[in-house]
Scaffold this motif. Structure first.
Motif, PDB file in Angstrom:
ATOM      1  N   ILE A   5      21.209  57.942 -26.668  1.00 38.04           N
ATOM      2  CA  ILE A   5      19.776  57.761 -26.778  1.00 38.04           C
ATOM      3  C   ILE A   5      19.499  57.613 -28.266  1.00 38.04           C
ATOM      4  O   ILE A   5      19.567  58.573 -29.018  1.00 38.04           O
ATOM      5  CB  ILE A   5      19.017  58.959 -26.173  1.00 38.04           C
ATOM      6  CG1 ILE A   5      19.432  59.136 -24.716  1.00 38.04           C
ATOM      7  CG2 ILE A   5      17.514  58.754 -26.292  1.00 38.04           C
ATOM      8  CD1 ILE A   5      19.000  60.450 -24.112  1.00 38.04           C
ATOM      9  N   GLN A   7      16.765  56.315 -29.930  1.00 42.79           N
ATOM     10  CA  GLN A   7      15.464  56.371 -30.550  1.00 42.79           C
ATOM     11  C   GLN A   7      14.436  56.820 -29.525  1.00 42.79           C
ATOM     12  O   GLN A   7      14.471  56.410 -28.380  1.00 42.79           O
ATOM     13  CB  GLN A   7      15.176  54.951 -31.038  1.00 42.79           C
ATOM     14  CG  GLN A   7      13.853  54.677 -31.614  1.00 42.79           C
ATOM     15  CD  GLN A   7      13.775  53.205 -32.043  1.00 42.79           C
ATOM     16  OE1 GLN A   7      14.676  52.420 -31.807  1.00 42.79           O
ATOM     17  NE2 GLN A   7      12.689  52.856 -32.657  1.00 42.79           N
ATOM     18  N   GLY A   8      13.529  57.656 -29.940  1.00 41.14           N
ATOM     19  CA  GLY A   8      12.394  58.025 -29.114  1.00 41.14           C
ATOM     20  C   GLY A   8      11.164  58.076 -30.000  1.00 41.14           C
ATOM     21  O   GLY A   8      11.163  58.782 -31.003  1.00 41.14           O
ATOM     22  N   SER A  10       6.872  58.337 -30.058  1.00 45.08           N
ATOM     23  CA  SER A  10       5.662  58.672 -29.316  1.00 45.08           C
ATOM     24  C   SER A  10       4.461  58.257 -30.151  1.00 45.08           C
ATOM     25  O   SER A  10       4.393  58.574 -31.341  1.00 45.08           O
ATOM     26  CB  SER A  10       5.630  60.178 -29.039  1.00 45.08           C
ATOM     27  OG  SER A  10       4.456  60.513 -28.356  1.00 45.08           O
ATOM     28  N   LEU A  19       5.237  56.120 -25.014  1.00 44.98           N
ATOM     29  CA  LEU A  19       6.585  56.568 -25.382  1.00 44.98           C
ATOM     30  C   LEU A  19       7.510  55.355 -25.358  1.00 44.98           C
ATOM     31  O   LEU A  19       7.461  54.558 -24.416  1.00 44.98           O
ATOM     32  CB  LEU A  19       7.102  57.596 -24.383  1.00 44.98           C
ATOM     33  CG  LEU A  19       6.386  58.935 -24.304  1.00 44.98           C
ATOM     34  CD1 LEU A  19       6.989  59.772 -23.182  1.00 44.98           C
ATOM     35  CD2 LEU A  19       6.485  59.679 -25.628  1.00 44.98           C
ATOM     36  N   HIS A  20       8.329  55.222 -26.386  1.00 46.83           N
ATOM     37  CA  HIS A  20       9.337  54.155 -26.447  1.00 46.83           C
ATOM     38  C   HIS A  20      10.695  54.812 -26.649  1.00 46.83           C
ATOM     39  O   HIS A  20      10.817  55.736 -27.451  1.00 46.83           O
ATOM     40  CB  HIS A  20       9.094  53.224 -27.642  1.00 46.83           C
ATOM     41  CG  HIS A  20       7.833  52.442 -27.583  1.00 46.83           C
ATOM     42  ND1 HIS A  20       7.682  51.338 -26.785  1.00 46.83           N
ATOM     43  CD2 HIS A  20       6.673  52.595 -28.243  1.00 46.83           C
ATOM     44  CE1 HIS A  20       6.467  50.846 -26.954  1.00 46.83           C
ATOM     45  NE2 HIS A  20       5.829  51.599 -27.834  1.00 46.83           N
ATOM     46  N   PHE A  21      11.678  54.293 -25.948  1.00 46.01           N
ATOM     47  CA  PHE A  21      13.060  54.732 -26.156  1.00 46.01           C
ATOM     48  C   PHE A  21      13.970  53.517 -26.204  1.00 46.01           C
ATOM     49  O   PHE A  21      13.732  52.526 -25.511  1.00 46.01           O
ATOM     50  CB  PHE A  21      13.551  55.613 -24.997  1.00 46.01           C
ATOM     51  CG  PHE A  21      13.085  57.025 -25.072  1.00 46.01           C
ATOM     52  CD1 PHE A  21      13.813  57.979 -25.755  1.00 46.01           C
ATOM     53  CD2 PHE A  21      11.915  57.409 -24.443  1.00 46.01           C
ATOM     54  CE1 PHE A  21      13.385  59.293 -25.816  1.00 46.01           C
ATOM     55  CE2 PHE A  21      11.476  58.722 -24.494  1.00 46.01           C
ATOM     56  CZ  PHE A  21      12.218  59.659 -25.189  1.00 46.01           C
ATOM     57  N   VAL A  23      17.893  53.120 -25.357  1.00 47.57           N
ATOM     58  CA  VAL A  23      19.023  53.848 -24.789  1.00 47.57           C
ATOM     59  C   VAL A  23      20.190  52.873 -24.659  1.00 47.57           C
ATOM     60  O   VAL A  23      20.070  51.827 -24.013  1.00 47.57           O
ATOM     61  CB  VAL A  23      18.660  54.428 -23.394  1.00 47.57           C
ATOM     62  CG1 VAL A  23      19.816  55.255 -22.847  1.00 47.57           C
ATOM     63  CG2 VAL A  23      17.379  55.249 -23.468  1.00 47.57           C
ATOM     64  N   ARG A 104      15.467  49.149 -23.237  1.00 41.96           N
ATOM     65  CA  ARG A 104      14.237  49.380 -24.004  1.00 41.96           C
ATOM     66  C   ARG A 104      13.204  49.877 -23.005  1.00 41.96           C
ATOM     67  O   ARG A 104      12.823  49.160 -22.088  1.00 41.96           O
ATOM     68  CB  ARG A 104      13.780  48.101 -24.697  1.00 41.96           C
ATOM     69  CG  ARG A 104      14.759  47.656 -25.749  1.00 41.96           C
ATOM     70  CD  ARG A 104      14.264  46.487 -26.581  1.00 41.96           C
ATOM     71  NE  ARG A 104      15.280  46.067 -27.507  1.00 41.96           N
ATOM     72  CZ  ARG A 104      15.545  46.644 -28.666  1.00 41.96           C
ATOM     73  NH1 ARG A 104      14.860  47.695 -29.041  1.00 41.96           N
ATOM     74  NH2 ARG A 104      16.495  46.192 -29.449  1.00 41.96           N
ATOM     75  N   GLU A 116       8.308  63.549 -24.431  1.00 41.21           N
ATOM     76  CA  GLU A 116       9.473  62.819 -24.922  1.00 41.21           C
ATOM     77  C   GLU A 116      10.749  63.544 -24.500  1.00 41.21           C
ATOM     78  O   GLU A 116      11.720  62.924 -24.064  1.00 41.21           O
ATOM     79  CB  GLU A 116       9.386  62.711 -26.445  1.00 41.21           C
ATOM     80  CG  GLU A 116      10.491  61.914 -27.067  1.00 41.21           C
ATOM     81  CD  GLU A 116      10.341  61.793 -28.575  1.00 41.21           C
ATOM     82  OE1 GLU A 116      11.382  61.695 -29.239  1.00 41.21           O
ATOM     83  OE2 GLU A 116       9.201  61.807 -29.075  1.00 41.21           O
ATOM     84  N   TRP A 119      11.764  62.796 -20.871  1.00 41.13           N
ATOM     85  CA  TRP A 119      12.434  61.508 -20.699  1.00 41.13           C
ATOM     86  C   TRP A 119      13.835  61.541 -21.274  1.00 41.13           C
ATOM     87  O   TRP A 119      14.758  60.955 -20.700  1.00 41.13           O
ATOM     88  CB  TRP A 119      11.606  60.387 -21.323  1.00 41.13           C
ATOM     89  CG  TRP A 119      10.505  59.940 -20.406  1.00 41.13           C
ATOM     90  CD1 TRP A 119       9.175  60.136 -20.554  1.00 41.13           C
ATOM     91  CD2 TRP A 119      10.666  59.245 -19.169  1.00 41.13           C
ATOM     92  NE1 TRP A 119       8.493  59.598 -19.487  1.00 41.13           N
ATOM     93  CE2 TRP A 119       9.378  59.043 -18.621  1.00 41.13           C
ATOM     94  CE3 TRP A 119      11.773  58.771 -18.460  1.00 41.13           C
ATOM     95  CZ2 TRP A 119       9.169  58.393 -17.411  1.00 41.13           C
ATOM     96  CZ3 TRP A 119      11.553  58.111 -17.246  1.00 41.13           C
ATOM     97  CH2 TRP A 119      10.279  57.929 -16.742  1.00 41.13           C
ATOM     98  N   ARG A 120      14.044  62.221 -22.395  1.00 41.24           N
ATOM     99  CA  ARG A 120      15.402  62.333 -22.951  1.00 41.24           C
ATOM    100  C   ARG A 120      16.356  62.941 -21.923  1.00 41.24           C
ATOM    101  O   ARG A 120      17.485  62.473 -21.757  1.00 41.24           O
ATOM    102  CB  ARG A 120      15.409  63.198 -24.206  1.00 41.24           C
ATOM    103  CG  ARG A 120      15.016  62.482 -25.429  1.00 41.24           C
ATOM    104  CD  ARG A 120      15.242  63.344 -26.681  1.00 41.24           C
ATOM    105  NE  ARG A 120      14.738  62.625 -27.811  1.00 41.24           N
ATOM    106  CZ  ARG A 120      15.388  61.650 -28.435  1.00 41.24           C
ATOM    107  NH1 ARG A 120      16.586  61.309 -28.023  1.00 41.24           N
ATOM    108  NH2 ARG A 120      14.857  61.034 -29.453  1.00 41.24           N
TER     109      ARG A 120
END
Length: 134
Positions: A5, A7-8, A10, A19-21, A23, A104, A116, A119-120
């Motif tokens: 993971i 990047q996260g 908020s 929220l953007h991640f 992965v 993404r 966040e 979701w992680r």
């Protein structure tokens, strides 16, 4: 390749939270797609999909989240679910090297919903599921 993971992020704009991640996943897009676009795949790491009509405009019911419509659908690339009470949940897959893919992820919602950290934890489960598939 192992998953990670990367990047996260908020953001908040008025009442809207985003929220953007990013992965990185240890499988090609075609093998990851069922995890974000089928009822069985979603149930393995995220939440059961009691209804999932796999096409643009199709109905979707994500247990414990809400019911709504599929608002973007590009097979093997983009699955986006917009559900009442749960906001917009978008999975966008891209190639990442020879054997991997990058997810993404965007979750846009109003009010209180998922952190966040929540979701992680889900993405850690997704990586475990995909690393277990050989």
């Amino acid at each position: 390749m192992t998953g990670s993971i990367e990047q996260g992020i908020s953001q908040t704009h008025g009442n809207t939270h985003i929220l953007h991640f990013l992965v990185r996943l240890p499988r090609p897009m075609e093998q990851v797609w069922p995890s974000v676009a089928t009822a069985d795949g979603l149930a393995a790491w995220f939440t059961p999909a009691d209804v999932l009509e796999p096409h643009l405009g199709g109905a979707v019911t994500l247990r414990d989240i809400g019911s709504g419509r599929i608002t973007a659908w590009d097979v093997d690339r983009v699955a986006e679910y917009t559900v009442e009470g749960g906001g917009r949940i978008r999975f966008h897959l891209e190639r990442d090297g020879e054997q991997g893919s990058a997810l993404r992820f965007t979750h846009e919602f109003e009010g209180e919903w998922e952190s966040e950290r929540g979701w992680r934890l889900r993405f850690e489960r997704l990586i475990e599921v995909l690393e277990g598939d050989s």
